[in-house]
Each structure stands twice: as structure tokens, then as C-alpha cells.
Design a protein around this motif. Structure first.
Motif, PDB file in Angstrom:
ATOM      1  N   GLU A  86       0.829  -1.208   0.000  1.00  0.00           N
ATOM      2  CA  GLU A  86       0.000   0.000   0.000  1.00  0.00           C
ATOM      3  C   GLU A  86       0.863   1.256   0.000  1.00  0.00           C
ATOM      4  OE1 GLU A  86      -3.911  -0.696   2.556  1.00  0.00           O
ATOM      5  OE2 GLU A  86      -2.138  -1.653   3.465  1.00  0.00           O
ATOM      6  N   VAL A  87       1.893   1.260   0.828  1.00  0.00           N
ATOM      7  CA  VAL A  87       2.761   2.429   0.957  1.00  0.00           C
ATOM      8  C   VAL A  87       3.554   2.672  -0.321  1.00  0.00           C
ATOM      9  CG1 VAL A  87       4.733   3.368   2.247  1.00  0.00           C
ATOM     10  CG2 VAL A  87       2.839   2.302   3.460  1.00  0.00           C
ATOM     11  N   SER A  88       3.831   1.615  -1.090  1.00  0.00           N
ATOM     12  CA  SER A  88       4.565   1.809  -2.346  1.00  0.00           C
ATOM     13  C   SER A  88       3.736   2.593  -3.360  1.00  0.00           C
ATOM     14  CB  SER A  88       5.009   0.472  -2.933  1.00  0.00           C
ATOM     15  OG  SER A  88       3.908  -0.239  -3.472  1.00  0.00           O
ATOM     16  N   HIS A  89       2.429   2.635  -3.184  1.00  0.00           N
ATOM     17  CA  HIS A  89       1.548   3.374  -4.103  1.00  0.00           C
ATOM     18  C   HIS A  89       1.182   4.758  -3.566  1.00  0.00           C
ATOM     19  CE1 HIS A  89       1.001   0.085  -6.902  1.00  0.00           C
ATOM     20  NE2 HIS A  89       0.906  -0.713  -5.858  1.00  0.00           N
ATOM     21  N   VAL A  90       0.943   4.847  -2.270  1.00  0.00           N
ATOM     22  CA  VAL A  90       0.590   6.126  -1.644  1.00  0.00           C
ATOM     23  C   VAL A  90       1.286   6.188  -0.290  1.00  0.00           C
ATOM     24  CG1 VAL A  90      -1.269   7.550  -0.693  1.00  0.00           C
ATOM     25  CG2 VAL A  90      -1.680   6.201  -2.751  1.00  0.00           C
ATOM     26  N   SER A  91       2.143   7.186  -0.127  1.00  0.00           N
ATOM     27  CA  SER A  91       2.853   7.302   1.147  1.00  0.00           C
ATOM     28  C   SER A  91       2.542   8.641   1.810  1.00  0.00           C
ATOM     29  CB  SER A  91       4.359   7.141   0.949  1.00  0.00           C
ATOM     30  OG  SER A  91       4.854   8.200   0.170  1.00  0.00           O
ATOM     31  N   PHE A  92       2.737   8.670   3.094  1.00  0.00           N
ATOM     32  CA  PHE A  92       2.555   9.876   3.901  1.00  0.00           C
ATOM     33  C   PHE A  92       3.902  10.167   4.559  1.00  0.00           C
ATOM     34  CE2 PHE A  92      -1.641   7.933   3.583  1.00  0.00           C
ATOM     35  CZ  PHE A  92      -2.402   9.014   3.157  1.00  0.00           C
ATOM     36  N   PRO A  93       4.679  11.091   4.000  1.00  0.00           N
ATOM     37  CA  PRO A  93       6.048  11.325   4.475  1.00  0.00           C
ATOM     38  C   PRO A  93       6.154  11.788   5.927  1.00  0.00           C
ATOM     39  CG  PRO A  93       5.530  12.735   2.583  1.00  0.00           C
ATOM     40  CD  PRO A  93       4.336  11.913   2.858  1.00  0.00           C
ATOM     41  N   PHE A  94       5.084  12.297   6.484  1.00  0.00           N
ATOM     42  CA  PHE A  94       5.111  12.757   7.878  1.00  0.00           C
ATOM     43  C   PHE A  94       4.973  11.605   8.870  1.00  0.00           C
ATOM     44  CE2 PHE A  94       0.722  12.837   6.424  1.00  0.00           C
ATOM     45  CZ  PHE A  94       0.079  12.127   7.425  1.00  0.00           C
ATOM     46  N   ALA A  95       4.700  10.395   8.381  1.00  0.00           N
ATOM     47  CA  ALA A  95       4.404   9.263   9.262  1.00  0.00           C
ATOM     48  C   ALA A  95       5.540   8.249   9.293  1.00  0.00           C
ATOM     49  CB  ALA A  95       3.121   8.568   8.804  1.00  0.00           C
ATOM     50  N   LYS A  96       5.649   7.581  10.410  1.00  0.00           N
ATOM     51  CA  LYS A  96       6.543   6.423  10.543  1.00  0.00           C
ATOM     52  C   LYS A  96       5.762   5.223  10.034  1.00  0.00           C
ATOM     53  CE  LYS A  96       9.749   3.948  13.294  1.00  0.00           C
ATOM     54  NZ  LYS A  96      10.817   3.908  12.303  1.00  0.00           N
ATOM     55  N   HIS A  97       6.363   4.454   9.161  1.00  0.00           N
ATOM     56  CA  HIS A  97       5.678   3.292   8.607  1.00  0.00           C
ATOM     57  C   HIS A  97       6.188   2.008   9.254  1.00  0.00           C
ATOM     58  CE1 HIS A  97       5.323   0.094   5.378  1.00  0.00           C
ATOM     59  NE2 HIS A  97       4.103   0.298   5.803  1.00  0.00           N
ATOM     60  N   ILE A  98       5.286   1.308   9.916  1.00  0.00           N
ATOM     61  CA  ILE A  98       5.543  -0.044  10.421  1.00  0.00           C
ATOM     62  C   ILE A  98       4.282  -0.847  10.128  1.00  0.00           C
ATOM     63  CG2 ILE A  98       6.042  -1.514  12.409  1.00  0.00           C
ATOM     64  CD1 ILE A  98       7.351   0.858  13.791  1.00  0.00           C
ATOM     65  N   PRO A  99       4.335  -1.791   9.187  1.00  0.00           N
ATOM     66  CA  PRO A  99       3.147  -2.595   8.910  1.00  0.00           C
ATOM     67  C   PRO A  99       2.646  -3.286  10.187  1.00  0.00           C
ATOM     68  CG  PRO A  99       4.835  -2.987   7.259  1.00  0.00           C
ATOM     69  CD  PRO A  99       5.473  -2.176   8.348  1.00  0.00           C
ATOM     70  N   LEU A 100       1.337  -3.395  10.310  1.00  0.00           N
ATOM     71  CA  LEU A 100       0.752  -3.963  11.523  1.00  0.00           C
ATOM     72  C   LEU A 100       1.356  -5.313  11.876  1.00  0.00           C
ATOM     73  CD1 LEU A 100      -1.360  -3.698  13.787  1.00  0.00           C
ATOM     74  CD2 LEU A 100      -2.971  -4.868  12.271  1.00  0.00           C
ATOM     75  N   ASN A 101       1.568  -6.169  10.886  1.00  0.00           N
ATOM     76  CA  ASN A 101       2.102  -7.503  11.180  1.00  0.00           C
ATOM     77  C   ASN A 101       3.552  -7.471  11.668  1.00  0.00           C
ATOM     78  OD1 ASN A 101       2.731  -6.835   8.370  1.00  0.00           O
ATOM     79  ND2 ASN A 101       3.597  -8.885   8.251  1.00  0.00           N
ATOM     80  N   GLU A 102       4.253  -6.350  11.481  1.00  0.00           N
ATOM     81  CA  GLU A 102       5.633  -6.207  11.961  1.00  0.00           C
ATOM     82  C   GLU A 102       5.715  -5.464  13.299  1.00  0.00           C
ATOM     83  OE1 GLU A 102       8.143  -4.464   8.987  1.00  0.00           O
ATOM     84  OE2 GLU A 102       7.367  -5.781   7.402  1.00  0.00           O
ATOM     85  N   LEU A 103       4.599  -4.906  13.743  1.00  0.00           N
ATOM     86  CA  LEU A 103       4.611  -4.064  14.936  1.00  0.00           C
ATOM     87  C   LEU A 103       5.159  -4.771  16.180  1.00  0.00           C
ATOM     88  CD1 LEU A 103       4.026  -1.246  15.977  1.00  0.00           C
ATOM     89  CD2 LEU A 103       1.640  -1.916  16.295  1.00  0.00           C
ATOM     90  N   PRO A 104       4.765  -6.003  16.484  1.00  0.00           N
ATOM     91  CA  PRO A 104       5.325  -6.640  17.683  1.00  0.00           C
ATOM     92  C   PRO A 104       6.853  -6.739  17.668  1.00  0.00           C
ATOM     93  CG  PRO A 104       3.395  -7.836  16.953  1.00  0.00           C
ATOM     94  CD  PRO A 104       3.727  -6.835  15.867  1.00  0.00           C
ATOM     95  N   ASN A 105       7.435  -7.016  16.517  1.00  0.00           N
ATOM     96  CA  ASN A 105       8.893  -7.159  16.427  1.00  0.00           C
ATOM     97  C   ASN A 105       9.625  -5.831  16.317  1.00  0.00           C
ATOM     98  OD1 ASN A 105       8.788  -9.969  16.542  1.00  0.00           O
ATOM     99  ND2 ASN A 105       8.454 -10.115  14.343  1.00  0.00           N
ATOM    100  N   ARG A 106       8.892  -4.756  16.026  1.00  0.00           N
ATOM    101  CA  ARG A 106       9.533  -3.450  15.831  1.00  0.00           C
ATOM    102  C   ARG A 106       9.069  -2.417  16.859  1.00  0.00           C
ATOM    103  NH1 ARG A 106       9.019  -1.915   9.627  1.00  0.00           N
ATOM    104  NH2 ARG A 106      10.239  -0.157  10.407  1.00  0.00           N
TER     105      ARG A 106
END
Length: 124
Positions: free
Chosen positions: A47-67
Motif C-alpha cells: 500500500e505504501v509503495s503506491h501512496v505514502s505519507f512522508p510525515f508518518a513512521k511506517h511499520i506494517p501492523l504484522n511487523e509491529l510486535p517485532n519493531r
């Protein structure tokens, strides 16, 4: 009772009616650029590869526990996704992990992008 069960048991009519769980797009507009707020994009990499929000930190939900260590506990974290659903999951997860200042955006990413048109940008 575990932490998550205890949190969910407190999510009653007053909780949702008061809006303490969420932030509107207007609230987001007011807090963009405020160093105390960290906007957390939990959408997928695709999703982020198509539309990104540069003001936000991106961590996909499935990676959140490890990150989780990438998110400071001294910031106000506002989670969002494309539909509100994953943002709400991230919100609940972060609360269960001891984050005290957390909200989820109550708008989808399509409504967020409207904020970045010339008129709304000029007003901010």
C-alpha cells in the motif's frame, strides 16, 4: 484478567461516545508538525509503495510486535491505515504494551489525502 481483557472491558458506551480512542482528520491537521505527535502508518508495504505519507513512521501492523522498540513511549502515537480497522488494532496493541498516549485516526486514508489539497493545506 490479562491486560488486553482488562482494556477491552473498559471500552464501554462512555469510552466510545467520548471519543477518547480516536482522532479526527481535523485533529491530525492541527498536530502535524508537533514534535510530541508521532503518526504511525500500519498499512502494508504494498500500500505504501503506491501512496505514502512522508510525515508518518511506517511499520506494517504484522511487523509491529517485532519493531515495537522503534516507537518512543514519550510521544503521542496516532495509528492509521487505509480503512481505520488496522489503526484500531494498533491502538489497542500499543495500549496493552504500556503506551499511555495513543489514539487511532477515525478516518480512512482516502479522507486523509483530501487534507493535502491546496485549499486545506493553505488553511493550515
Amino acid at each position: 484478567m490479562d491486560v488486553l481483557s482488562e482494556m477491552i472491558s473498559k471500552m464501554d458506551f462512555e469510552f466510545f461516545g467520548s471519543g477518547q480512542h480516536g482522532m479526527s482528520v481535523e485533529g491530525m491537521r492541527k498536530n502535524l508538525g508537533n514534535d510530541h505527535f508521532l503518526f504511525l502508518d500500519v498499512r502494508t508495504n504494498e500500500e505504501v509503495s503506491h501512496v505514502s505519507f512522508p510525515f508518518a513512521k511506517h511499520i506494517p501492523l504484522n511487523e509491529l510486535p517485532n519493531r515495537l522498540g522503534e516507537l518512543p513511549k514519550d510521544k503521542f502515537v496516532v495509528a492509521f491505515c487505509s480503512s481505520v480497522f488496522r489503526g484500531a488494532i494498533a491502538y489497542t496493541y500499543l495500549l496493552s504494551q504500556g503506551y499511555e498516549e495513543v489514539k487511532a485516526l477515525t478516518v480512512n486514508s482516502e479522507d486523509m489525502t483530501k487534507m493535502f489539497k491546496p485549499g486545506p493545506l493553505y488553511k493550515s
